[in-house]
Enzyme design. Structure first.
Site, PDB file in Angstrom:
ATOM      1  N   ASP A 261      35.257  96.675 128.498  1.00 37.41           N
ATOM      2  CA  ASP A 261      35.033  96.472 127.021  1.00 37.41           C
ATOM      3  C   ASP A 261      35.209  95.052 126.315  1.00 37.41           C
ATOM      4  O   ASP A 261      36.268  94.478 126.581  1.00 37.41           O
ATOM      5  CB  ASP A 261      36.140  97.549 126.029  1.00 37.41           C
TER       6      ASP A 261
ATOM      7  N   ASP B  66      74.186  49.473 102.039  1.00 34.94           N
ATOM      8  CA  ASP B  66      73.630  50.193 100.930  1.00 34.94           C
ATOM      9  C   ASP B  66      73.469  49.234  99.969  1.00 34.94           C
ATOM     10  O   ASP B  66      74.459  48.215 100.009  1.00 34.94           O
ATOM     11  CB  ASP B  66      74.307  51.565 100.683  1.00 34.94           C
TER      12      ASP B  66
ATOM     13  N   ASP C 288      69.616  53.704 104.252  1.00 42.28           N
ATOM     14  CA  ASP C 288      68.721  54.857 103.683  1.00 42.28           C
ATOM     15  C   ASP C 288      67.328  54.305 103.644  1.00 42.28           C
ATOM     16  O   ASP C 288      66.937  53.358 104.181  1.00 42.28           O
ATOM     17  CB  ASP C 288      69.309  55.282 102.169  1.00 42.28           C
TER      18      ASP C 288
ATOM     19  N   ASP D 223      23.468  52.906  61.128  1.00 43.52           N
ATOM     20  CA  ASP D 223      24.114  53.382  62.124  1.00 43.52           C
ATOM     21  C   ASP D 223      22.871  53.643  63.234  1.00 43.52           C
ATOM     22  O   ASP D 223      21.756  54.164  62.972  1.00 43.52           O
ATOM     23  CB  ASP D 223      24.576  54.850  62.312  1.00 43.52           C
TER      24      ASP D 223
ATOM     25  N   ASP E 297      27.811  50.269  67.441  1.00 41.80           N
ATOM     26  CA  ASP E 297      26.560  50.746  66.820  1.00 41.80           C
ATOM     27  C   ASP E 297      26.387  50.968  65.256  1.00 41.80           C
ATOM     28  O   ASP E 297      25.522  51.506  64.919  1.00 41.80           O
ATOM     29  CB  ASP E 297      26.226  52.326  67.414  1.00 41.80           C
TER      30      ASP E 297
ATOM     31  N   GLU F 143      61.088  29.512  60.833  1.00 38.40           N
ATOM     32  CA  GLU F 143      60.205  29.248  59.984  1.00 38.40           C
ATOM     33  C   GLU F 143      58.948  28.461  60.295  1.00 38.40           C
ATOM     34  O   GLU F 143      57.707  28.631  60.197  1.00 38.40           O
ATOM     35  CB  GLU F 143      60.983  28.758  58.809  1.00 38.40           C
TER      36      GLU F 143
ATOM     37  N   ASP G 171      59.024  29.824  52.082  1.00 34.51           N
ATOM     38  CA  ASP G 171      60.315  29.807  51.194  1.00 34.51           C
ATOM     39  C   ASP G 171      61.417  28.878  52.079  1.00 34.51           C
ATOM     40  O   ASP G 171      62.635  29.197  51.699  1.00 34.51           O
ATOM     41  CB  ASP G 171      60.839  31.230  51.180  1.00 34.51           C
TER      42      ASP G 171
END
Length: 1770
Positions: A457, A667, A732, A1361, A1442, A1667, A1700
């Site tokens: 088969d 670290d 790390d 426009d 536009d 100023e 001022d």
């Protein structure tokens, strides 16, 4: 070139190969390319006809026209021998060039040795080495010309005629490549090369030989000219010119993809469901198909999907058809829910009802095996060699194979069987369904079975035998189930092996299952294939892969059989097999099924629940519990995956072999915020694994160079000091460690970089714990000592020294002892922060103190000294000359060094006190040296603390003070980090002003005032410094004889500007003298120079001269606020321009004028002093910061500072006061987030295609968007936006030139719905546009100026426009876009011709286009310096993309321009403006009401009413309205914000949305809100609750005042000139880091046309500098506006500048060119002088209370805010 000759090889034979090809056919899978001509697309069928082979009979033949083919030979010519090609199969060069394959610069043909094929592939002609069709011998070759006409009559090409193979036709075009490659693949399969051709997954069954590779390459080259190959094929071949198999693999994959859509539709149309599979599986399958179609832009509606599903329902589900027949709105989810409900009900009903085992006649060809323990599906496969063309072995009907390998009809693709397979779960059983042994039945006649044989088969996945006689090593089955097509179980009794003994003594073994419930014994070819055994059905033999014949096979009926004589019998007892406990699995449910039904619950939880009867209708005994405890559910492993716990001590076994200093841990900690720039923000630590010795190094940043320098230092230190070499460094996976620079550094030195594993931070515990320990020590030491936070690293350094010297609990020695160093000498250590006195060996004067108080930090690393912090110098020194203060009750406790006030003489004495450091005292370097960690402390500037009242706590009047006040211990203070190094000296005079809160409240909740006046130094200055005339370091000489007399007298003092002011006579018993200031700033108005005066208590002193050069040598006398101080102008017209003429018609507040000398109520004029130290605020920094600003050699006292002079005899008692530990104070630092704010991110206001149309539930709105969509498409086609006559293949175009496109939709303010097809310019490649081109639009100031001039001159205003403006501009670059979605062309591209919206260059292209048209056709000229402003003698045009705004005295002139524009562009008239009554405009977001000759009102009420409620802000529309946008005295808390990341992003987005809208409104017309908007915009990335509340308050104020308008009135006709005025103001130091806020307001003819509020770019050191900075920002824009006004209106123009600050005016008009305080200040001042004198600019003084620019620089009380704004916006 002379053709090559083919040599014949007389020794080569072809018989075997011929037999193999002609009689042996491979049972192969369905060819994915085998599609009939009826199913081919049109162009495929056409190409099939063109290249078809005419059918022949034995008497006729036909050969396609091909220049590679030769005429067939007469029949008398025998088949040629299989000899080698001449020159090893090389094609003649001329043929290679004809195919254009010389492009690869490789040989045209690959050299190859002999490759045996069928003799039909060889032709007698020796000039051509490639195969061609061999016609019958009795025919002759037809004329090629005649053949050309015959092709069209051939319906389909033949691949074979008899035993001859037809070669593929020659590729004729690039488009036909997909069709041509089908024939080429079929040609290779017929050439015995099918097993080396990749399938659609890219898999091949075997590797090809070099000869076969050469053969494939040569044939492909011959029939596929290079210039006709698609681009993607050329790209593959350019990489590897001989990689033909990759081309074929991708071709097959592309064809499979193209057919997927058809397969999905067929599968959807043929759906069937009867409840045999789970409803969930069925739903997933259908949803997957629909989703796949959707991804191909095919939308399957719910109604259509429901109809297709209902059509395929059967069994108990069939009644759903009638139920849904009348429904119109069918939902797919509801239908699936109904199916699931019925499926669940059926399960419950069948709980105790065994199902009937169906007959074998109902079995379908589906067979699978599933072990219970793994729940893994085992489908049958076909593994035998595909080298035969005959039909494969028949399959047993009761055990079927997967339909994936079944042959499908070419004319029809039936997916129903395939779909049904994937709808099921092989292990799933319905509740109550029992597995029982069925009796063997036969679907074929029993006579068909061949006794004592095994049926071969090809579809079975397992070998099954009915008898256990041949089963070896048999064991009872408890795991494997065999399921038939109806999902019924076939019980398996035992599992074992079949042993074969073939011919020639070859033995092999395969797995087999024993069951009596099958019709006959099955032998799986898949199992044989696993043993390299194949079946040859042409010779009826079983063979090994090397061709060795093992056994014959017999064909009986329709099947092939193998005799059982080759099986070796077993001696197993049948009783053992047949007595297997079948009840073990009968009537029991597999645990995986129950596990899934109960939601993947835990094994113990399920078992316990069943024991407690928590689940009904199911008992514990009903479940198969074997292997349940060890069952691994794949879904649970994925969904419930957790990381493993860190194994304690797991790293130790890797580190035991290392010696001291060979294995380091490292670290980085940081950053530490809110520190001076000179202090480090990080530190990097190192720990030796063996000795636990520790090092720390300071870092200012985490750049690669900084980290590399530290590693270089530590490695050199260990090598030289400990004679060791570092071998491994563990760290790390931070980017500072994983970068290429550091990796290369480690590689070059042979160091192994050991990184932590993912999500296992505990593996880095040594370094992490060290950092935690050091930080704990640091916090403790700083808190205990009271030292400021910027000395944090000194605490870490001290902790490191101590930790290296102590024995840890886990070790018996300290780190120093392990390292071979001596123990710590305790006599060399002082407590951290120990008060000491450092000896000054070289003072400036003999009367200067010899000791300077300080605080011990840690032993020096570079000497035998100690690092001492000197608060008075803000320095650290390395010295041994110090004395420890051991008695805390010494007389020094009564002095407060930090609160001392020095007179100018002593300031001069300490001018060079840095020189006291001798050779043994090293002043710390400014450079950061990793070898000397304390170096960073150099030039640490400290910020001032709030003042502490030294007077009695009881309430006192200004004239009654205690003679011996109780003083508190004060710590060293911090000052601005930007102050120069000279400012670190003790200040000559410290402000000591008591704070009294005035009980009189204002509208903002009260005013805080001082109860003392603010004295200034009198004009009596010392001449002690005459040897250095002109020096800016002159001091006031106050000796011990300068005693205070109790008598009072009137004297005068000269102000900074030269104004003389009287002293006010007061009775007093105090010895402190007061002087007058020239300003009395409010708590939030430090930049103002108010004219109120302060009473002065005169003191009898010695008058001396002042050598300091005055800025104003001849200042005017003090005037009232109504008068201005004019600038001296070189222009003659200055005689006609006065201050009144400048101030006239300006919208300034009306004030009740007071006499400047009115002193009736002294307490009201006392400057307000806040008693609380604050950080950055909305209103700015508190006044206490300004009041405590120190005076140094380079920094003079400011106008608004209050000072108290202290007699000289108290100096020596107070100068040692700061010996107590200082208190740590919070610095005034800007949050780091403010630095990250670049601009306000625009908020998306448009909708995508799916939002507007696909998933839009509002049908009316959806219809409007659909209409807008089609309108946009029509406009695009009308404008010829792209080429419509040709589509380009996506794979043939350079990806850089492909621009993504999309539709955006929005609703405009007028209610219309707009659709726009845009390009994704945000991801456009830089090579596709010119970055130098600019897209210009009209500046808002230009628009406001034009509107103002239009009002004053009665102009008509016309609004236009231009539709689709950008599409009028051509595009120069070669760009392609994807087509709109409605075309359904997903893999095609369009060539752009116009500037599509969204492209980077579109705006610039349109600008150049319209500019050219206006200039050439409308006779306009662009105003120089103001882009998009065009004018001629009659008309002015403002262009914004536009939109056009036209201004003209004559309306006909506007109409003429409109007529000209309409000739070229689609121009719409929005508002012609011809009415004489009030006209309303909507111009660029502004709602304008215009009444010619009268007024103009500008607002945004409608827009704000619509937009503000949509912001999700809790508005209070009915409550009490806010009267100001903010309140003075509210300060933003600068504590670090701790917030969840998602919440942070959400709040930042909210801030962007709110501030974005507020900014838009503010810069349009609400200039009064610009200060608040600018301040809050700096905090967008710091969305604290306080910031959000302030933002909500601003939005609420905008809502409450949304009806406010900017009001303009027409200028008086009597005014002959245009008057352009800028009003300037600055608020000194009210922004983070002592930055100043500056603001300017611009007015044209009394109308406010613009405003600006921003933070000064430089740090100003005085009010005057701030100023000047504000004025310098205003003048350039003022000059540009002046040029614009003169171009638009030819009237004369007067330019004015109001401020001022009198000192600013004095500097501008002064001719003194002596050196200024610093180069920035001096540069700006000199530039101002030149600009004022060269531009006819009039500079005048304006009173602070009238300065409307004050609203641009600080928050104001409600009354003041209203007073300054109600004249111009209301």
């Amino acid at each position: 070139m002379e053709s090559q000759q083919l040599h014949q090889n007389p020794h080569s034979l072809h018989g075997s190969a011929y037999a193999s090809v002609t009689s042996k056919e491979v049972p192969s899978n369905q060819d994915p390319l085998a599609v009939s001509a009826s199913n081919l697309p049109e162009f495929d069928r056409d190409s099939t006809k063109v290249n078809s082979q005419q059918e022949t009979t034995p008497g006729t033949s036909a050969v396609p026209e091909n220049h590679h083919h030769v005429s067939p030979q007469p029949a008398s010519v025998p088949p040629p021998q299989n000899g080698q090609y001449q020159q090893h199969g090389m094609m003649t060069p001329n043929k290679a060039m004809a195919s254009n394959w010389a492009h690869y610069q490789q040989p045209s043909m690959m050299t190859c040795s002999h490759y045996q094929t069928s003799p039909a592939y060889y032709q007698p002609d020796p000039h051509y080495p490639l195969p061609q069709y061999i016609p019958p011998l009795s025919t002759s070759s037809p004329d090629p010309i005649d053949l050309k006409n015959q092709h069209s009559e051939i319906p389909q090409a033949k691949t074979k005629v008899g035993n001859n193979v037809l070669p593929p036709h020659t590729l004729t075009s690039e488009e036909n490549f997909s069709t041509w490659v089908k024939f080429y693949i079929r040609f290779l399969k017929n050439s015995n090369l099918g097993d080396i051709i990749p399938n659609d997954q890219g898999e091949i069954k075997r590797q090809m030989t070099y000869e076969e590779h050469a053969y494939i390459y040569n044939t492909f080259q011959a029939f596929a000219p290079f210039h006709l190959l698609p681009t993607w094929v050329k790209q593959i071949l350019e990489i590897n010119y001989a990689d033909i198999l990759t081309v074929l693999c991708k071709s097959v994959s592309k064809m499979q993809t193209n057919n997927q859509e058809l397969k999905d539709w067929i599968a959807l149309a043929n759906l069937e469901y009867d409840g045999s599979t789970s409803a969930d599986t069925f739903e997933i399958t259908v949803s997957t198909i629909i989703q796949r179609l959707k991804e191909n832009n095919i939308n399957v509606s719910d109604r259509l999907a429901c109809q297709l599903i209902l059509k395929g329902l059967s069994g108990d589900f069939k009644y759903l058809r009638n139920q849904y027949r009348t429904k119109t709105n069918m939902k797919l989810s509801q239908l699936f829910a109904e199916i699931q409900l019925i499926y669940d009900e059926n399960k419950i009903m069948n709980l105790n009802k065994p199902s009937q085992y169906k007959q074998h006649s109902e079995y379908k060809n589906v067979s699978r095996t599933s072990p219970n323990t793994t729940n893994t599906k085992v489908t049958t496969r076909n593994y035998h060699r595909t080298n035969s063309s005959k039909p494969r072995a028949a399959k047993a009907h009761n055990i079927a194979t997967s339909s994936k390998f079944s042959r499908v009809n070419n004319d029809h693709i039936n997916e129903s069987t395939v779909s049904s397979q994937y709808l099921s779960d092989d292990n799933e059983l319905s509740l109550g369904q029992q597995q029982k042994e069925s009796k063997p039945t036969h679907t074929i006649d029993s006579n068909d079975e061949l006794p004592d044989h095994l049926l071969i088969d090809s579809g079975a996945s397992q070998t099954l035998v009915r008898s256990a006689h041949y089963l070896h090593h048999a064991t009872p089955n408890s795991e494997i189930n065999i399921v038939d097509a109806q999902k019924q179980d076939i019980p398996i009794n035992a599992i074992g092996n079949l042993h074969f003994n073939f011919q020639n003594g070859t033995k092999t073994s395969i797995k087999a299952l024993h069951t009596p419930n099958i019709a006959y014994d099955l032998l799986s070819l898949s199992e044989l294939a696993n043993q390299n055994i194949t079946a040859c059905f042409t010779r009826n033999t079983l063979e090994r892969s090397d061709g060795t014949v093992l056994a014959p096979i017999v064909k009986h009926g329709d099947f092939y059989w193998l005799s059982k004589k080759y099986l070796i019998p077993s001696h197993i007892s049948k009783l053992t097999i047949n007595n297997v406990n079948k009840s073990k699995s009968v009537n029991k449910y597999p645990y995986p099924l129950i596990h899934r039904m109960l939601g993947h619950a835990n094994f113990r939880s399920i078992q316990k629940s069943l024991k407690k009867n928590a689940v009904t209708y199911l008992k514990e005994s009903d479940i198969e519990w074997s292997n349940a405890s060890t069952y691994q559910c794949p879904d649970c492993l994925i969904g419930k995956s957790t990381k493993h716990r860190h194994v304690k001590g797991s790293r130790l076994k890797y580190q035991e072999s290392y010696e001291p200093f060979q294995y380091l841990h490292t670290d980085i900690f940081g950053p530490v915020h809110h520190l001076p720039k000179s202090a480090p923000s990080y530190f990097i630590s190192f720990t030796d694994e063996k000795t636990r010795f520790q090092w720390v190094y300071p870092l200012h940043d985490r750049r690669e160079e900084s980290i590399l320098n530290v590693f270089t230092s530590i490695l050199a230190f260990i090598k030289n000091q400990f004679n060791a070499r570092v071998l491994v460094i563990q760290m790390d996976r931070g980017s500072e460690y994983t970068n290429k620079t550091l990796h290369k550094f480690f590689t070059n030195r042979g160091i192994t970089a050991c990184y932590t594993t993912t999500a296992d931070s505990r593996a880095h515990g040594v370094a992490e714990r060290l950092n935690r320990t050091l930080l704990n020590d640091c916090r403790t030491l700083l808190h205990c000592s009271g030292l400021p936070n910027h000395l944090w690293f000194s605490a870490v350094e001290f902790s490191t020294i101590i930790r290296n010297s102590l024995v840890s609990p886990k070790n018996d020695k300290s780190a120093r002892q392990h390292a071979g160093l001596a123990g710590l000498d305790i006599t060399t250590i002082l407590p951290f922060g120990q008060p000491v006195i450092v000896n000054n060996h070289n003072p400036d004067s003999k009367i200067h103190p010899r000791g300077i108080p300080g605080y011990a930090l840690h032993p020096s690393r570079n000497s035998y000294g100690y690092i001492i912090y000197l608060p008075s110098l803000k320095k650290t020194v390395d010295t041994t000359n110090y004395v420890i203060l051991q008695d805390n009750q010494s007389k020094l406790d009564q002095f407060n060094y930090d609160t001392l006030t020095f007179d100018d003489d002593l300031n001069r004495l300490t001018a060079h006190n840095q020189s006291f450091i001798e050779q043994n005292e090293t002043e710390q370097s400014y450079d950061q040296n990793t070898e000397s960690d304390h170096d960073y402390q150099s030039e640490i500037e400290i910020n001032s603390d709030p003042l502490v009242n030294d007077f009695s706590s009881q309430s006192m009047n200004p004239l009654q003070l205690d003679h011996e006040p109780v003083q508190k211990v004060r710590a060293p203070k911090e000052v601005d980090a930007d102050i120069s190094e000279y400012n670190i000296l003790p200040s000559p005079v410290r402000s000591r002003t008591p704070h009294i809160i005035n009980k009189e409240s204002t509208e903002m909740g009260g005013t805080i005032e001082s109860d003392t006046t603010s004295p200034r130094h009198s004009s009596t200055f010392t001449a002690r410094n005459q040897k250095r005339p002109g020096s800016p370091n002159d001091m006031i000489d106050l000796t011990s004889q300068d005693r205070v007399n109790y008598g009072l007298e009137n004297i005068k003092t000269t102000r900074l500007g030269g104004t003389e002011e009287p002293y006010i006579q007061r009775n007093s018993d105090t010895n402190i003298k007061y002087r007058t200031t020239n300003s009395t700033p409010s708590i939030d108005d430090r930049s103002s120079n108010s004219e109120s005066t302060t009473p002065i208590i005169s003191i009898e002193t010695k008058a001396v001269c002042d050598n300091t050069p005055s800025i104003d040598t001849d200042p005017p006398e003090y005037r009232s606020s109504d008068h201005a101080t004019p600038n001296i102008m070189p222009d003659k017209s200055s005689k006609n321009v006065t201050a009144d003429s400048i101030l006239d018609d300006l919208p300034l507040p009306d004030l009740t004028h007071k006499s400047p000398t009115d002193t009736s109520d002294v307490s009201k004029d006392i400057p307000h002093i806040h008693s609380r130290q604050t950080n950055s605020s909305l209103g700015g920094m508190d006044d206490s910061n300004v009041l405590t600003t120190t005076k140094s050699k380079k920094r003079s006292l400011e106008d608004n500072e209050t000072e108290i002079e202290v007699s000289r005899d108290t100096w020596n008692n107070k100068n040692m006061r700061s010996l107590e530990p200082p208190r740590s104070k919070k610095r005034i630092n800007l949050i780091a987030a403010i630095k990250g704010v670049k601009s306000i991110k625009p908020v998306r206001t448009t909708l995508r295609y799916d939002e507007a149309i696909t998933y839009n539930k509002d049908n009316k709105e959806k219809d409007r968007y659909v209409e807008a969509y089609h309108k946009e498409i029509s406009q695009l086609l009308k404008m010829n936006t792209w080429d419509t006559n040709k589509y380009y293949d996506r794979n043939d175009i350079d990806p850089k030139k492909v621009i993504n496109s999309m539709f955006i939709f929005n609703k405009k303010r007028d209610g219309t719905h707009k659709a726009r097809f845009v390009a994704r310019g945000d991801i456009q490649h830089p090579d596709t546009y010119d970055s130098d081109m600019q897209s210009n639009t009209v500046h808002h100031y230009a628009l406001m100026t034009s509107l103002s001039i239009a009002l004053d001159n009665d102009y008509y205003i016309t609004q236009l426009d231009i539709s689709s403006a950008y599409l009028y501009a051509d595009i120069k670059e070669e760009l392609y876009i994807r087509p709109p979605p409605h075309l359904g062309l997903n893999d095609k591209l369009l060539r752009l011709r116009k500037s599509l919206y969204g492209l980077k260059q579109s705006g610039a292209n349109w600008y150049e286009t319209i500019k050219s048209y206006l200039i050439n056709c409308c006779d306009m000229q662009e105003v120089r310096g103001w882009s998009c402003v065009f004018k001629n003698s009659q008309v002015t045009i403002c262009l914004f993309v536009d939109d056009m705004i036209l201004f003209s005295k004559d309306l006909n002139a506007n109409k003429k321009i409109i007529t000209t524009l309409k000739k070229q562009y689609d121009t719409k008239i929005i508002n012609l403006g011809e009415r004489d009554n009030e006209i309303q405009y909507d111009i660029l977001g502004l709602e304008i009401k215009y009444q010619r000759s009268k007024y103009m009102k500008l607002g945004m009420e409608k827009s704000l009413t619509e937009k503000l409620p949509k912001l999700n802000v809790p508005l209070n529309p009915k409550g009490k309205k806010l009267r100001a946008p903010g309140q003075p005295g509210h300060y933003i808390d600068q504590d670090e914000l701790e917030i969840d990341e998602d919440e942070y992003k959400e709040k930042v987005h909210e801030m962007q949305k709110l501030i974005g809208l507020a900014s838009y409104v503010g810069y349009k017309f609400r200039f009064d809100l610009l200060y608040y908007i600018n301040t809050l915009a700096q905090h967008i990335l710091f969305p604290s609750r306080q910031v959000l509340d302030m933002t909500y308050e601003l939005i609420q104020f905008m809502w409450d005042t949304r009806d406010k308008q900017l009001i303009w009135h027409k200028n008086k006709p009597t005014k002959p000139d245009n008057k352009l005025v800028a009003i300037s103001d600055a608020s000194y130091g009210n922004q983070p880091y002592y930055k100043s806020q500056i603001g300017n307001i611009f007015l044209l003819n009394g109308k406010v046309i613009g405003g600006k509020s921003t933070k000064a770019s430089l740090t100003c050191t005085s009010t005057t500098e701030a100023e000047i900075h504000a004025v310098s920002e205003a003048i350039p824009l003022l000059n540009n506006l002046s040029h614009l006004v003169q171009e638009l209106n030819k009237k004369p123009i007067i330019k004015g500048l109001l401020t001022d600050s009198r000192s600013t005016i004095s500097i501008i008009k002064s001719t003194n060119e002596e050196k200024f305080r610093n180069r920035f200040f001096g540069t700006k001042a000199m530039r101002l002088r030149d600009e004022v004198s060269g531009n006819n600019l009039y500079v005048y003084y304006i009173e602070t209370k009238k300065n409307i620019a004050d609203v641009m620089t600080k928050p104001l009380p409600i009354k003041t805010f209203k007073l300054l704004t109600n004249k111009w916006i209301h």
